[in-house]
Design an enzyme around this catalytic site. Structure first.
Site, PDB file in Angstrom:
ATOM      1  N   ARG A  88      18.609 -31.401 -31.621  1.00  0.00           N
ATOM      2  CA  ARG A  88      18.991 -32.604 -30.810  1.00  0.00           C
ATOM      3  C   ARG A  88      17.921 -33.614 -31.254  1.00  0.00           C
ATOM      4  O   ARG A  88      16.873 -33.587 -30.775  1.00  0.00           O
ATOM      5  CB  ARG A  88      19.050 -32.302 -29.199  1.00  0.00           C
ATOM      6  CG  ARG A  88      19.465 -33.297 -28.522  1.00  0.00           C
ATOM      7  CD  ARG A  88      19.157 -33.158 -26.967  1.00  0.00           C
ATOM      8  NE  ARG A  88      19.788 -34.285 -26.385  1.00  0.00           N
ATOM      9  CZ  ARG A  88      19.092 -34.716 -25.211  1.00  0.00           C
ATOM     10  NH1 ARG A  88      17.800 -34.314 -24.796  1.00  0.00           N
ATOM     11  NH2 ARG A  88      19.466 -35.819 -24.682  1.00  0.00           N
ATOM     12  N   ASP A 145      22.211 -37.734 -30.268  1.00  0.00           N
ATOM     13  CA  ASP A 145      22.719 -38.150 -28.975  1.00  0.00           C
ATOM     14  C   ASP A 145      23.744 -39.545 -28.952  1.00  0.00           C
ATOM     15  O   ASP A 145      24.673 -39.802 -28.347  1.00  0.00           O
ATOM     16  CB  ASP A 145      21.841 -38.022 -27.868  1.00  0.00           C
ATOM     17  CG  ASP A 145      21.990 -37.134 -26.773  1.00  0.00           C
ATOM     18  OD1 ASP A 145      22.915 -36.427 -26.918  1.00  0.00           O
ATOM     19  OD2 ASP A 145      20.941 -36.855 -26.363  1.00  0.00           O
ATOM     20  N   GLY A 205      23.426 -35.140 -14.434  1.00  0.00           N
ATOM     21  CA  GLY A 205      22.468 -34.044 -14.111  1.00  0.00           C
ATOM     22  C   GLY A 205      20.944 -34.937 -13.511  1.00  0.00           C
ATOM     23  O   GLY A 205      21.210 -35.930 -12.834  1.00  0.00           O
ATOM     24  N   GLY A 207      19.409 -36.780 -15.643  1.00  0.00           N
ATOM     25  CA  GLY A 207      20.001 -38.201 -16.167  1.00  0.00           C
ATOM     26  C   GLY A 207      21.461 -38.223 -15.926  1.00  0.00           C
ATOM     27  O   GLY A 207      22.160 -37.162 -15.854  1.00  0.00           O
ATOM     28  N   ALA A 279      18.575 -33.883  -7.128  1.00  0.00           N
ATOM     29  CA  ALA A 279      19.507 -34.192  -6.323  1.00  0.00           C
ATOM     30  C   ALA A 279      19.877 -33.323  -5.121  1.00  0.00           C
ATOM     31  O   ALA A 279      20.257 -33.298  -4.211  1.00  0.00           O
ATOM     32  CB  ALA A 279      20.806 -34.312  -7.287  1.00  0.00           C
ATOM     33  N   ARG A 280      19.215 -32.068  -5.608  1.00  0.00           N
ATOM     34  CA  ARG A 280      19.631 -30.721  -4.624  1.00  0.00           C
ATOM     35  C   ARG A 280      18.763 -31.109  -3.490  1.00  0.00           C
ATOM     36  O   ARG A 280      19.056 -30.590  -2.360  1.00  0.00           O
ATOM     37  CB  ARG A 280      19.233 -29.451  -5.296  1.00  0.00           C
ATOM     38  CG  ARG A 280      20.131 -28.935  -6.301  1.00  0.00           C
ATOM     39  CD  ARG A 280      19.713 -27.934  -7.315  1.00  0.00           C
ATOM     40  NE  ARG A 280      18.364 -28.426  -7.907  1.00  0.00           N
ATOM     41  CZ  ARG A 280      17.864 -27.584  -8.913  1.00  0.00           C
ATOM     42  NH1 ARG A 280      18.422 -26.293  -9.254  1.00  0.00           N
ATOM     43  NH2 ARG A 280      16.837 -28.170  -9.620  1.00  0.00           N
ATOM     44  N   GLU A 379      25.685 -28.133 -24.762  1.00  0.00           N
ATOM     45  CA  GLU A 379      25.167 -29.126 -25.804  1.00  0.00           C
ATOM     46  C   GLU A 379      24.777 -28.102 -26.664  1.00  0.00           C
ATOM     47  O   GLU A 379      24.852 -28.381 -27.982  1.00  0.00           O
ATOM     48  CB  GLU A 379      24.264 -29.963 -25.319  1.00  0.00           C
ATOM     49  CG  GLU A 379      24.698 -31.155 -24.456  1.00  0.00           C
ATOM     50  CD  GLU A 379      23.635 -31.520 -23.565  1.00  0.00           C
ATOM     51  OE1 GLU A 379      23.421 -32.974 -23.897  1.00  0.00           O
ATOM     52  OE2 GLU A 379      23.027 -31.191 -22.577  1.00  0.00           O
TER      53      GLU A 379
END
Length: 396
Positions: A88, A145, A205, A207, A279-280, A379
C-alpha cells in the site's frame, strides 16, 4: 499463488498472506515499534496467535524476522513460495493511474512524490527496499491510495488558487482511501447487479472520508491534497479557513509546521472533545452525558451529512449509501445519527437491521425511498487482487 499484502508505517509493518485467486487468508500479523528494543511481533495463524517483544532495529530486520517466522511456523516451506508482495502506497500523484510492478524506475517515481506525502511515502519506500534486500527476486507491486481518484474531473479536483501552483507543484485534490473505495465499489456492483451504480461511500475509521462513485469511477472525494482536508476525523481538523493558520501563528508564536502538526494530530474528535481521538471513547462519553464529547461528535456528523447531500446532488440521485471501515461498520449509533439527518432525501432507518456489526447488510427500512448498506472493507484483499492482475499481465 501466495501473495502478501503489506501496509508499512514509519515504525510499523502490517501484513496478510493470502492464497489467490481463492482469496483465502493464510496468516496475518503486525510488527510495531520498529527501531526500538521493545518492538512487538504478532502473528496470527488460523486460530493460533503468538506475540513476542524483542529488538528490531529497522524495517530490513523486521522483514527478515517476518519471512523467517513464516518458515519456522511451517506456514511456508521456503521463501520462494511467496509469489508476490503488494505494498500500500499512500501517494501516487498523477504519475500512477494503476497499480504497478516495482522496478528501479517506478521506485524512483515514488521517491519523487515524497514531498507530496512526507509522512507516508518514505515509510512505504523503506518497506519496499527492505523486501528487495532480503529477497531480491521477489515480484513486488505498488498499489496506490490515490489511483482510484484519478478519474475525478478537473473541475472537481482543481483548487481555485493561482493556476501556476498546479502547473509547477501539482497542487490539487488527490483523495485517499482509494484502495478501500475500489473494493467497496466492486462489492456493491455485484450486490446491486449494476455496473453503472451511483454510490456514496463513507469510509469512517480514525481517518474519515467520503467518495462519490458513478459507474465504477470516483468523481469526487472529501480528502484533498493531503488527508487533512474534508470532515473532522480522530485527530485531523478537516476543512478550516486557511487564514486561521496565520492568525494562530501570530497569537501563539508558532511556525507553520507546528500548526500543521496541531491540525493533523491534535484536532478533530480529540481537539474538540479534549478526551480522545477514538470514536468508541467519544460514544461512551456521550452515553454518560458529556457535552464536549457530544459537540465533537455532532460537528463530525454534520460535516459528513453535508458531503452526502452535496454528492447526492452531484450524482443526480444514488443507488446506495454505503458505510465501511471501523466506525462505519461497527457503530449503529454513528450510522443512525447520519441516516436520521438524511430523512429529507427519503432515507428511513430500520433500527433492527442497523444493529449489524461488521457484515454486509442493508440497514434501511422496506418503505425507505433510498438504500443504505453496511459493507466491510478489505484493503489487503484488494491489494492482493491487484498483485495477481499485474502478475498475470507482466508474466504472460
Amino acid at each position: 499463488m501466495k501473495i502478501m499484502s503489506v501496509n508499512s508505517g514509519s515504525s510499523s509493518l502490517k501484513f496478510q498472506l493470502l492464497e489467490m485467486p481463492q482469496k483465502n487468508l493464510i496468516t496475518s500479523g503486525l510488527i510495531e515499534r520498529i527501531g526500538s528494543n521493545n518492538a512487538t511481533f504478532t502473528l496470527k495463524n488460523q486460530n493460533h496467535k503468538t506475540s513476542k517483544t524483542l529488538e528490531i532495529k529497522n524495517h530490513q530486520q523486521a522483514v527478515s524476522l517476518l519471512l523467517t517466522s513464516l518458515i519456522e511456523n511451517k506456514i511456508i516451506a521456503r521463501l520462494e513460495d511467496i509469489d508476490g508482495v503488494g505494498h500500500r502506497i499512500v501517494q501516487g500523484g498523477e504519475l500512477f493511474q494503476d497499480a504497478t510492478a516495482l522496478n528501479d524506475v517506478e521506485i524512483a517515481k515514488i521517491e519523487s512524490l515524497c514531498d507530496l506525502a512526507p509522512l507516508h511515502n518514505p515509510a512505504n519506500l523503506v518497506s519496499i527496499k527492505a523486501f528487495r534486500q532480503v529477497l531480491p527476486s521477489l515480484f513486488q507491486v505498488g498499489v496506490f491510495d490515490t489511483t482510484f481518484h484519478q478519474t475525478i474531473p478537473v473541475k472537481n479536483f482543481l483548487y481555485a488558487t493561482p493556476y501556476a501552483w498546479y502547473q509547477k507543484y501539482k497542487v490539487r485534490k488527490y483523495g485517499f482511501h482509494g484502495i478501500s473505495y475500489q473494493y467497496i465499489t466492486e462489492q456493491m456492483q455485484q450486490l446491486l447487479n449494476k455496473k453503472d451504480a451511483k454510490l456514496i461511500i463513507c469510509h469512517a475509521g480514525n481517518g474519515v472520508s467520503l467518495c462519490a462513485v458513478d459507474s465504477g469511477k470516483s468523481i469526487d472525494t472529501s480528502m484533498g491534497f493531503t488527508p487533512l482536508e474534508g470532515v473532522p476525523m480522530g485527530t485531523r481538523s478537516g476543512n478550516i479557513d486557511p487564514a486561521v493558520i496565520k492568525f494562530i501563528a501570530e497569537k501563539e508564536n508558532k511556525g507553520i509546521a507546528e500548526i500543521t502538526d496541531d491540525l493533523n494530530k491534535k484536532s478533530g474528535l480529540l481537539g474538540v472533545s479534549t478526551i480522545s481521538n477514538d470514536a468508541r471513547d467519544i460514544l461512551a462519553e456521550i452515553k454518560k452525558g458529556n457535552p464536549q464529547a457530544r459537540l465533537a461528535f455532532d460537528i463530525q456528523i454534520k460535516r459528513i451529512v453535508d458531503y452526502i447531500a452535496s454528492y447526492y446532488v452531484l450524482l443526480k440521485g444514488i443507488d446506495a449509501l454505503v458505510f465501511t471501515a471501523g466506525i462505519g461498520e461497527n457503530s449503529s449509533f454513528f450510522r443512525s445519527e447520519i441516516i436520521k439527518r438524511l430523512s429529507v432525501l427519503g432515507f428511513r432507518l430500520d433500527e433492527q437491521k442497523n444493529e449489524v456489526q461488521g457484515k454486509t447488510s442493508v440497514i434501511t427500512s422496506s418503505d425507505s425511498l433510498q438504500q443504505a448498506f453496511v459493507v466491510p472493507t478489505n484493503e489487503e484483499l484488494s491489494i492482493a487482487c491487484d498483485v495477481l492482475r499485474i502478475y498475470k499481465k507482466v508474466k504472460k
